[in-house]
Design a protein around this motif. Structure first.
Motif, PDB file in Angstrom:
ATOM      1  N   LEU A 108       0.833  -1.206   0.000  1.00 55.49           N
ATOM      2  CA  LEU A 108       0.000   0.000   0.000  1.00 55.49           C
ATOM      3  C   LEU A 108       0.866   1.254   0.000  1.00 55.49           C
ATOM      4  CD1 LEU A 108      -2.884  -0.897   2.440  1.00 55.49           C
ATOM      5  CD2 LEU A 108      -3.059  -0.386   0.008  1.00 55.49           C
ATOM      6  N   ALA A 109       1.986   1.179   0.678  1.00 54.49           N
ATOM      7  CA  ALA A 109       2.850   2.348   0.733  1.00 54.49           C
ATOM      8  C   ALA A 109       3.339   2.729  -0.654  1.00 54.49           C
ATOM      9  CB  ALA A 109       4.038   2.072   1.647  1.00 54.49           C
ATOM     10  N   LYS A 110       3.423   1.732  -1.527  1.00 54.02           N
ATOM     11  CA  LYS A 110       3.938   2.016  -2.865  1.00 54.02           C
ATOM     12  C   LYS A 110       2.824   2.249  -3.870  1.00 54.02           C
ATOM     13  CE  LYS A 110       8.075  -0.788  -2.159  1.00 54.02           C
ATOM     14  NZ  LYS A 110       7.650  -1.863  -1.225  1.00 54.02           N
ATOM     15  N   ALA A 111       1.580   2.078  -3.441  1.00 55.08           N
ATOM     16  CA  ALA A 111       0.476   2.128  -4.400  1.00 55.08           C
ATOM     17  C   ALA A 111       0.322   3.512  -5.005  1.00 55.08           C
ATOM     18  CB  ALA A 111      -0.813   1.720  -3.716  1.00 55.08           C
ATOM     19  N   ASP A 112       0.033   3.528  -6.315  1.00 50.42           N
ATOM     20  CA  ASP A 112      -0.146   4.799  -7.009  1.00 50.42           C
ATOM     21  C   ASP A 112      -1.582   5.023  -7.437  1.00 50.42           C
ATOM     22  OD1 ASP A 112       2.324   6.079  -6.970  1.00 50.42           O
ATOM     23  OD2 ASP A 112       3.110   4.608  -8.419  1.00 50.42           O
ATOM     24  N   ASP A 113      -2.344   3.963  -7.571  1.00 50.34           N
ATOM     25  CA  ASP A 113      -3.745   4.150  -7.943  1.00 50.34           C
ATOM     26  C   ASP A 113      -4.606   3.089  -7.258  1.00 50.34           C
ATOM     27  OD1 ASP A 113      -3.304   1.809  -9.321  1.00 50.34           O
ATOM     28  OD2 ASP A 113      -2.806   2.877 -11.175  1.00 50.34           O
ATOM     29  N   MET A 114      -5.889   3.173  -7.505  1.00 54.95           N
ATOM     30  CA  MET A 114      -6.828   2.294  -6.828  1.00 54.95           C
ATOM     31  C   MET A 114      -6.583   0.824  -7.125  1.00 54.95           C
ATOM     32  SD  MET A 114      -8.723   3.751  -4.733  1.00 54.95           S
ATOM     33  CE  MET A 114     -10.077   2.629  -4.435  1.00 54.95           C
ATOM     34  N   ASP A 115      -6.147   0.542  -8.328  1.00 59.25           N
ATOM     35  CA  ASP A 115      -5.951  -0.857  -8.682  1.00 59.25           C
ATOM     36  C   ASP A 115      -4.872  -1.490  -7.826  1.00 59.25           C
ATOM     37  OD1 ASP A 115      -7.903  -1.014 -10.535  1.00 59.25           O
ATOM     38  OD2 ASP A 115      -6.627  -0.247 -12.172  1.00 59.25           O
ATOM     39  N   GLN A 116      -3.834  -0.696  -7.578  1.00 55.63           N
ATOM     40  CA  GLN A 116      -2.767  -1.248  -6.744  1.00 55.63           C
ATOM     41  C   GLN A 116      -3.248  -1.430  -5.302  1.00 55.63           C
ATOM     42  OE1 GLN A 116       0.752   1.118  -7.236  1.00 55.63           O
ATOM     43  NE2 GLN A 116       0.783   0.766  -9.452  1.00 55.63           N
ATOM     44  N   VAL A 117      -4.091  -0.525  -4.868  1.00 48.33           N
ATOM     45  CA  VAL A 117      -4.652  -0.664  -3.524  1.00 48.33           C
ATOM     46  C   VAL A 117      -5.437  -1.963  -3.437  1.00 48.33           C
ATOM     47  CG1 VAL A 117      -6.272   0.313  -1.862  1.00 48.33           C
ATOM     48  CG2 VAL A 117      -4.779   1.817  -3.169  1.00 48.33           C
ATOM     49  N   ARG A 118      -6.246  -2.162  -4.469  1.00 51.93           N
ATOM     50  CA  ARG A 118      -7.057  -3.377  -4.476  1.00 51.93           C
ATOM     51  C   ARG A 118      -6.170  -4.609  -4.454  1.00 51.93           C
ATOM     52  NH1 ARG A 118     -10.555  -3.225  -9.383  1.00 51.93           N
ATOM     53  NH2 ARG A 118     -11.450  -1.504  -8.243  1.00 51.93           N
ATOM     54  N   ALA A 119      -5.128  -4.566  -5.249  1.00 53.20           N
ATOM     55  CA  ALA A 119      -4.223  -5.716  -5.312  1.00 53.20           C
ATOM     56  C   ALA A 119      -3.577  -5.976  -3.955  1.00 53.20           C
ATOM     57  CB  ALA A 119      -3.150  -5.461  -6.371  1.00 53.20           C
TER      58      ALA A 119
END
Lengths: 364, 837
Positions: A252-263
């Protein structure tokens, strides 16, 4: 072992709380409430529940905010009753519960002062459970250091605040960071306290607090995407407990958009459903006072809602176990949710927005 | 249904009840209910249990009445808060508002308007009063600030140099400093320091000080003094204590911070001038304004008071009307409202005996309201169990309450409350027997009864109210205690020599032996026993045996009360399967014991060749070694044989109780089963009565029941378990209950001993003292003795005897016959509305 001595100190209060719990509005009562035509109907309907005559002395055109205030007063009275009858460690536990409200109050006051709001008005809006003696003086300081040294140093929040002093100026962004840092420290401290109590308390509260931590982590991530907050800064705000910690937190710390959050949330079964977008944007509702950052994201509101539902669910489960303090936490959280629900219904009735009246979160 | 009405109401069984249906035209509905409420005879059933409270027909009216009630409550709270009591005219003294009849609606509208007007007026007055007193408070605070700081400034002047040096900022340029110094010496009153003055709540002061110290990093000098008198909030009447503070600090930034902190902590700032002359002037000005405000406040207060007095005159009648109206509309909401036909349909229970009265009331209501369509009353037939209604009066109410708190009698069951009227005070008196103490409580009860009207109106408080409620019980307890006191020949632990004693004691010192002189003391205990060495042995034996005799009589009586129940509820089988074996069991053991006790009393053992046998050993040996009685222990001839027979009877009774009833029921079920009535058989039986009723006709409507009391399928296992428990309970109960009656002996002994000890410890010591001192001592000690007698012996011992009498009734007697499976009849009764609040 805890079964042996638990009732000596806490049996009475647990009985009281379980009795209170039985008074939480049921689905049937909500169904009745949503059929009300006017707020007076709501008053009549509520008077046949555990709320009793709490509105009897109010002159007739009542407003949703009166209902909310009076209902909150019921909650606060119950909390104070329990707290004043409790002994260690339950009283410490209940004190921990108030720290959350204290953080909210602190943030409310410094944000309000920043926006030059009337002090009295701000104090009126503070949560009564998070009140402390020196709180009004929070409107004076202008830097974080002053804030700490002049007021917070003697409160329970002092320990949590130490990490925030690095931020110099009090602006909107910094306040948000302060809030989240405080919360992170608070949750970690609360969790370790519950751990020290051990037994079923640790188990039940561990579940609830882990969820709370994860919710904050996800919220911080979503809210900080595309803002000036750097990724390292963001990572520092994540509580180091919860089911997402550590792998999910790193992702999550590296997430850039919602898709990464979901992942990042995907490994946890329960959280996966939060992100299953249901297409039509459910209007944002039941916004807790704390989330004032309304930047974009229809989804956020929707997720927020699901978080609340999950929270209610977890709190309900707390009642399934005995000999633990989780019931106290769970009851007051459920009651809070109930007050939000009643206020929502009352608002819908007052504003003639009947189509959205069903959007409350049922409890039992 | 179908039970013939006794001519007079009785307490023996609960009143026969009828389910009635009322068809009330909408326009007379209100007046009808009001009339029925005054009558207090009908318990209405909720005919729309599925309807939400706010969807019922009369919710609008209820809401309006609620609003009126809120206003009335507001008035009474205002009146209560007023420091000097405002006279509130009591209800019986004020003209009643007529809320029935054609003008009812208008009266209510007027009342609504009046209440609203009074409320606005009162709240306006309150508001202006509050504003004014707020202003006054500020002025008073300002005056305090001026006064207190003046003291401070004066003192500062004396220590001027000292203060100056201590507050000199070391970083300030010296030259400038000198300049100022010169300036000061010129004016000599001026100060260089800036300061903030104000008032803050005393409880917040420490926090305030701490925060200030931290915010300013210690760069301040603060002084504060208490304001002696409290500030009273006119709205809540709560008093707060405040302090005047003055803070010296340097620099605008710091001062601004101080102001901000002070304001956020709820303090009020009052800027004052450092110049002493100006301060004096300001003080004078403030004083003048305070005087003005005082005048205005006084006027506002007195006009508010006038308003409240006016309200007080009719407050009680408003309260009454509002309460009644609310009850009326709440009752109307229970009715089935047919809007098309403009008729309300009500159902309710009422005593069959009172139907004529209800009909009269209905007619009266129609006449009052000036319409021609009267409400119609039907009596319905039903299989539902009616509520239990015991018609009590002032006298029986208390006794009935004692039994009701154990359990409400099943409909038409024999009511133990009736017998408690005599048995309760009697059993109490057996434990409390003392002529003196009995007279005291009798007089106390008599006083309460004579002052009944006055006391009933007054608010007596919980404890005395309870005694007042039981005044007739206490009266009878007093009378019976005097009676048993005569039996025990006990008055304040002394004896009465009413007749010639049967014992003569020879003159002499030391232990003397009394001789029988041929007199027989005709009533009660011979006073010769008083003070004898073996008095305790004699009374113990006597009271113990008496307790057993009374206990067995009491239990037998309670057992007999089963019979009318079995007859009334049409279950004669129970007489043979329960009542008779139980009776035999009880009497073959304890009845026999009682006979032996009585027989032993009749024998003159001093003339008998054998020594008196111990009855206790006899009873024990009857079980342990049946058929054999020691020669020396024999009470009468043929004793072994009689005892064996009795034992056999008792032994037979156990399986009799255990098996016969389940067997008969099983046979009955088999019979029904064999005839092919499976399941429906009972249904047919149940319907039979209805059909009969239909044939009878009699113009009574027949209601189709929505069978909420569905007939339970007879579960044979349940019958057996019930019977087993019942049998075991009874057999063991017989023994433990008989033993339980020994408490009569124990308590009466304790009471007698306690009163003797009290006498010996107090009055007995001073009686012999001669002269004036003796009289004074007797007076003082006598007063002490009397207080202890009342407090310990009458109240404390009385309560304990009361509790034991209660237990003997509830446990020992009621368990023999009382089913207590009913529910209370709660009619709509305006007279009882007051009590509920």
């Amino acid at each position: 072992m805890e079964a042996l001595f638990f009732n000596v100190d806490t049996g009475f209060l647990e009985g009281i709380v379980r009795g209170y719990r039985a008074g939480i509005l049921t689905t049937g009562q909500y169904a009745n409430l949503t059929q009300c035509e006017t707020l007076d109907d709501v008053k009549t309907q509520l008077s046949s529940t555990d709320y009793g005559n709490f509105l009897a002395e109010e002159p007739s055109p009542i407003s949703p905010s009166t209902i909310a205030d009076k209902a909150l007063k019921v909650l606060v009275d119950q909390f104070n009753f329990i707290k004043s009858n409790s002994v260690y460690p339950l009283n410490k536990f209940l004190e921990y519960m108030t720290y959350g409200y204290m953080i909210d109050n602190v943030i409310l006051l410094i944000t309000g002062t920043l926006h030059k709001r009337e002090t009295k008005e701000l104090l009126r809006r503070c949560h009564p459970l998070g009140w402390f003696d020196t709180m009004p003086a929070l409107t004076v300081p202008t830097t974080t250091e002053e804030l700490y040294e002049s007021v917070l140093v003697e409160t329970a929040l002092a320990d949590y605040f130490r990490d925030c002093i690095s931020a110099k100026e009090l602006d909107t962004l910094n306040i948000e960071i302060i809030r989240n840092t405080l919360y992170k420290a608070y949750l970690e401290d609360f969790a370790s306290f519950c751990e020290s109590i051990g037994g079923p308390t640790a188990e039940v509260m561990g579940r609830i607090l882990a969820f709370e931590a994860d919710r904050r982590t996800i919220n911080i991530t979503i809210n900080s995407i595309g803002t000036a907050v750097s990724k390292e800064q963001r990572a520092r705000l994540f509580p180091t407990i919860g089911r997402l910690f550590p792998a999910g937190n790193n992702a999550l710390a590296k997430a850039d958009d919602m898709d990464q959050v979901r992942a990042a949330c995907d490994p946890i079964q329960e959280y996966r459903i939060f992100f299953e977008a249901s297409g039509n944007g459910v209007p944002e509702l039941l916004h807790d006072g704390e989330s004032e950052d309304d930047d974009g994201f229809k989804m956020v509101a929707q997720i927020d809602d699901k978080f609340f539902t999950e929270e209610v669910n977890l709190n309900k489960q707390a009642f399934l176990q005995q000999f633990q303090y989780g019931v106290f936490y769970a009851y007051f959280k459920l009651k809070e949710q109930e007050i939000r629900n009643v206020t929502w219904i009352a608002e819908c009735i007052a504003q003639e927005a009947r189509d959205r009246i069903q959007d409350y979160i049922p409890i039992f | 249904m179908g039970t013939p009405l006794d001519e007079y109401p009785t307490l023996f069984r609960s009143e026969p009840m009828s389910l009635v249906q009322l068809f009330v035209p909408a326009e007379v509905a209100h007046d009808t209910v009001s009339e029925l409420g005054e009558l207090g005879n009908v318990q209405f059933k909720d005919l729309n249990p599925d309807v939400n409270p706010f969807q019922r027909s009369f919710i609008g009216e209820i809401r309006r009445v609620d609003e009126m009630a809120r206003r009335v409550r507001f008035f009474s709270s205002q009146i209560e808060k007023e420091k000097d009591a405002i006279p509130v005219r009591p209800l019986y003294d004020s003209a009643s508002l007529i809320t029935v009849g054609p003008r009812a609606a208008q009266t209510m509208d007027e009342l609504d308007v009046t209440l609203a007007e009074h409320e606005t007026k009162l709240s306006q007055m309150n508001e202006s009063y509050e504003v004014l007193s707020g202003r006054l408070r500020e002025l008073v605070e300002a005056r305090h600030v001026l006064r207190e700081t003046a003291v401070f400034f004066e003192r500062a002047e004396v220590n001027h140099s000292e203060i100056r040096t201590s507050f000199d900022d070391s970083s300030a340029p010296l030259l400038q400093h000198d300049d100022r110094e010169n300036q000061f010496s010129a004016s000599n009153i001026q100060f260089d320091l800036e300061f903030v003055t104000g008032v803050i709540e005393r409880s917040r002061l420490p926090t305030f000080e701490r925060v200030l110290w931290r915010v300013l990093r210690g760069n301040l000098y603060m002084n504060h003094t208490d304001i002696a008198e409290p500030f009273i909030d006119p709205a809540t009447g709560a008093s707060t204590y405040k302090n005047v503070f003055i803070i010296f600090a340097h620099g605008d930034a710091l001062l601004a911070k101080i102001r901000k902190v002070a304001e956020s902590m709820g303090g009020t700032l009052y800027p004052i001038d450092p110049n002493a002359d100006k301060r004096v002037e300001l003080l004078r000005e403030v004083n003048v304004r305070i005087e003005d405000l005082d005048m205005v406040l006084y006027n506002t207060g007195s006009s508010r008071r006038t308003e409240l007095v006016k309200i007080g005159e009719s407050l009680m009648s408003w309260e009454d009307v509002v309460r009644k109206e609310k009850a009326i509309f709440e009752t109307l909401n229970l009715f089935n409202y047919d809007v098309r036909r403009k008729t309300l349909i009500a159902e309710g229970w009422c005593p069959t005996r009172d139907i004529t009265m209800i009909q009269l009331a209905l007619r009266h209501a129609t006449e009052e309201s000036g319409t021609t369509v009267p409400p119609i009353l039907h009596e319905l037939r039903t299989t539902k169990t009616p509520p239990t209604f015991q018609r009590t009066n002032r006298f029986t109410e208390g006794f009935q309450t004692i039994m009701d708190s154990y359990g409400i009698a099943t409909y038409e069951e024999v009511n133990p409350g009736l017998f408690a009227v005599i048995t309760f005070p009697f059993i109490f008196a057996v434990m409390f027997g003392d002529i003196g103490h009995g007279t005291i409580i009798f007089l106390a009860a008599l006083f309460m009864i004579l002052q009944e009207r006055k006391l009933a109106r007054a608010d007596l408080g919980e404890i005395f109210g309870m005694f007042f409620y039981g005044r007739y019980i206490i009266l009878l307890m007093g009378i019976f205690s005097v009676y048993t006191g005569f039996i025990y020949n006990d008055i304040f632990s002394k004896t009465l020599h009413l007749f010639t004693s049967g014992w003569t004691f020879p003159e002499g010192n030391g232990t003397v032996v009394g001789t029988f002189n041929g007199h027989v003391y005709p009533f009660g205990l011979d006073p010769g026993w008083h003070g004898a060495d073996n008095a305790l042995i004699f009374t113990n034996s006597y009271k113990m045996k008496m307790s057993i005799v009374l206990g067995v009589i009491h239990m037998t009586f309670a057992l007999c009360l089963q019979v009318p129940n079995h007859l009334r509820f049409k279950r004669p089988v129970d007489i043979y399967t329960n009542f008779i074996p139980q009776m035999l069991f009880l009497h073959s053991i304890f009845g026999y014991l009682v006979v032996c006790i009585l027989y032993k009393w009749t024998v003159d053992w001093s003339q008998s060749p054998t020594s008196p046998p111990s009855l206790l050993t006899m009873l024990i040996n009857m079980f342990l070694s049946p058929g054999t009685v020691d020669e020396g222990e024999q009470l009468y001839r043929g004793q072994p044989f009689v005892q064996v027979v009795l034992l056999l009877i008792a032994a037979v009774c156990v399986p009799w109780m255990l098996c016969v009833k389940p067997y008969l029921q099983w046979k009955e079920m088999r019979r029904v089963h064999d005839q092919g009535y499976v399941g429906i058989g009972q249904e047919a039986n149940g319907r039979h009565g209805d059909l009969e009723g239909e044939e009878e006709g009699n113009g009574r409507a027949i209601v189709e029941e929505m069978d909420d009391e569905a007939h339970e399928e007879h579960d044979f296992g349940e019958v057996i378990i019930h019977q087993v428990i019942h049998t075991i309970e009874f057999c063991l109960g017989c023994i433990s209950h008989t033993a339980s009656y020994l408490r009569l002996w124990a308590l009466s002994l304790a009471h007698a001993q306690l009163s003797e000890v009290l006498w010996d410890m107090t009055i007995a010591n001073v009686l012999g003292v001669p002269g004036v001192i003796g009289i004074i001592m007797v007076l003082i000690v006598g007063a002490l003795w009397f207080v202890f007698t009342v407090v310990i012996l009458c109240i404390m011992e009385g309560l304990s005897a009361f509790l034991h009498a209660l237990r003997l009734h509830w446990v020992e007697a009621n368990s023999k016959h009382y089913e207590a499976g009913g529910y209370q009849f709660v009619p709509l009764d305006f007279a009882k509305l007051n009590e509920k609040d």
